[in-house]
Design an enzyme around this catalytic site. Sequence first.
Site, PDB file in Angstrom:
ATOM      1  CG  ASN A  14      -6.599  -4.367  -8.058  1.00 53.94           C
ATOM      2  OD1 ASN A  14      -6.239  -5.369  -8.751  1.00 53.94           O
ATOM      3  ND2 ASN A  14      -5.794  -3.047  -8.094  1.00 53.94           N
ATOM      4  CG  LEU A  85      -2.075   3.487   0.542  1.00 55.50           C
ATOM      5  CD1 LEU A  85      -2.032   4.935   0.165  1.00 55.50           C
ATOM      6  CD2 LEU A  85      -0.885   2.846   0.016  1.00 55.50           C
ATOM      7  CG  LEU A  87       2.887  -1.947   8.765  1.00 57.62           C
ATOM      8  CD1 LEU A  87       3.561  -2.512   7.414  1.00 57.62           C
ATOM      9  CD2 LEU A  87       4.327  -1.310   9.582  1.00 57.62           C
ATOM     10  CG  HIS A 104       4.423  -4.316  -4.245  1.00 61.18           C
ATOM     11  ND1 HIS A 104       4.257  -3.307  -3.333  1.00 61.18           N
ATOM     12  CD2 HIS A 104       5.583  -4.105  -5.112  1.00 61.18           C
ATOM     13  CE1 HIS A 104       5.122  -2.406  -3.695  1.00 61.18           C
ATOM     14  NE2 HIS A 104       6.098  -2.780  -4.835  1.00 61.18           N
ATOM     15  CD  GLU A 174      -2.147  -4.076  -9.537  1.00 56.31           C
ATOM     16  OE1 GLU A 174      -3.114  -3.505  -8.877  1.00 56.31           O
ATOM     17  OE2 GLU A 174      -0.909  -3.939  -8.895  1.00 56.31           O
TER      18      GLU A 174
HETATM   19  C1  GRF Z   1      -2.720  -1.193  -7.027  1.00 57.17           C
HETATM   20  O1  GRF Z   1      -1.709  -1.051  -7.927  1.00 57.17           O
HETATM   21  C2  GRF Z   1      -2.008  -2.333  -6.244  1.00 57.17           C
HETATM   22  O2  GRF Z   1      -1.057  -2.945  -6.399  1.00 57.17           O
HETATM   23  C3  GRF Z   1      -1.472  -1.060  -4.922  1.00 57.17           C
HETATM   24  O3  GRF Z   1      -2.562  -0.187  -4.946  1.00 57.17           O
HETATM   25  C4  GRF Z   1      -3.050  -0.094  -6.149  1.00 57.17           C
HETATM   26  C5  GRF Z   1      -4.667   0.025  -6.207  1.00 57.17           C
HETATM   27  O4  GRF Z   1      -5.281   0.296  -7.052  1.00 57.17           O
HETATM   28  N1  GRF Z   1      -1.414  -2.078  -3.890  1.00 57.17           N
HETATM   29  P1  GRF Z   1      -6.904   0.473  -7.388  1.00 57.17           P
HETATM   30  O5  GRF Z   1      -7.276   1.282  -5.867  1.00 57.17           O
HETATM   31  O6  GRF Z   1      -7.173  -1.096  -6.907  1.00 57.17           O
HETATM   32  O7  GRF Z   1      -7.046   0.955  -8.361  1.00 57.17           O
END
Ligand code: GRF
Length: 192
Positions: A14, A85, A87, A104, A174
């Site tokens: 992402n 990851l 909080l 998410h 995403e």
């Molecule tokens: C994604 O699925 C996002 O929704 C979640 O963590 C993942 C991250 O994937 N919060 P990447 O590292 O961007 O491939």
Amino acid sequence: MKHIAIFASGSGSNARKIIEHFQDSTTGRVALVVSNKKDAGVLDIAAAHQIPTFLISRADFYDSKEILKILDEYRIDLIVLAGFLWLVPGYLIQAFPKKIVNIHPALLPLFGGKGMYGGHVHAAVKAAGAKESGITIHFANEHYDAGDIIFQTTCTLEEDDTPDIIARKVLALEHEHYPKVIEKMLMRVYKG
Ligand code: GRF
């Protein structure tokens, strides 16, 4: 030109899409990538795009508040969590009100909360026999996956879709939507 900081702990697919999207944008650019894992793929992606990185320790994030100084130094307007990851602590939420966004990989409020990340989410969606899944982009608050929802979109699931297939469908959503939603946030389309 607004400055974005991406916080990520993982492979950073992402993050890559967001960095690439904003290379051609006049609205904003990714000015900083923050990770809590020294071997996270996202750090290599940032380096390949000449984006500064900051490796954060738990002590600097939760105790010394060092991150506030770094964010100030890079004049960050928006924090984008992309597979981060930890909080987010209260002091950071207060310093960036409605300016921290998370994605998410499911349709919140379903399949969210502590422990619901990565493959756990898609396994739970499969186990529930859901007919659809999708993505939720939301403001971060001091609880896992509980801030106000900004954007959701869905994908249809087939009965024989495995958790891996569900993960692929969701990740494609995403990549398609997160950069665009972030851009609209910078343009104050979403005021929160
Ligand atoms: C994604 O699925 C996002 O929704 C979640 O963590 C993942 C991250 O994937 N919060 P990447 O590292 O961007 O491939």
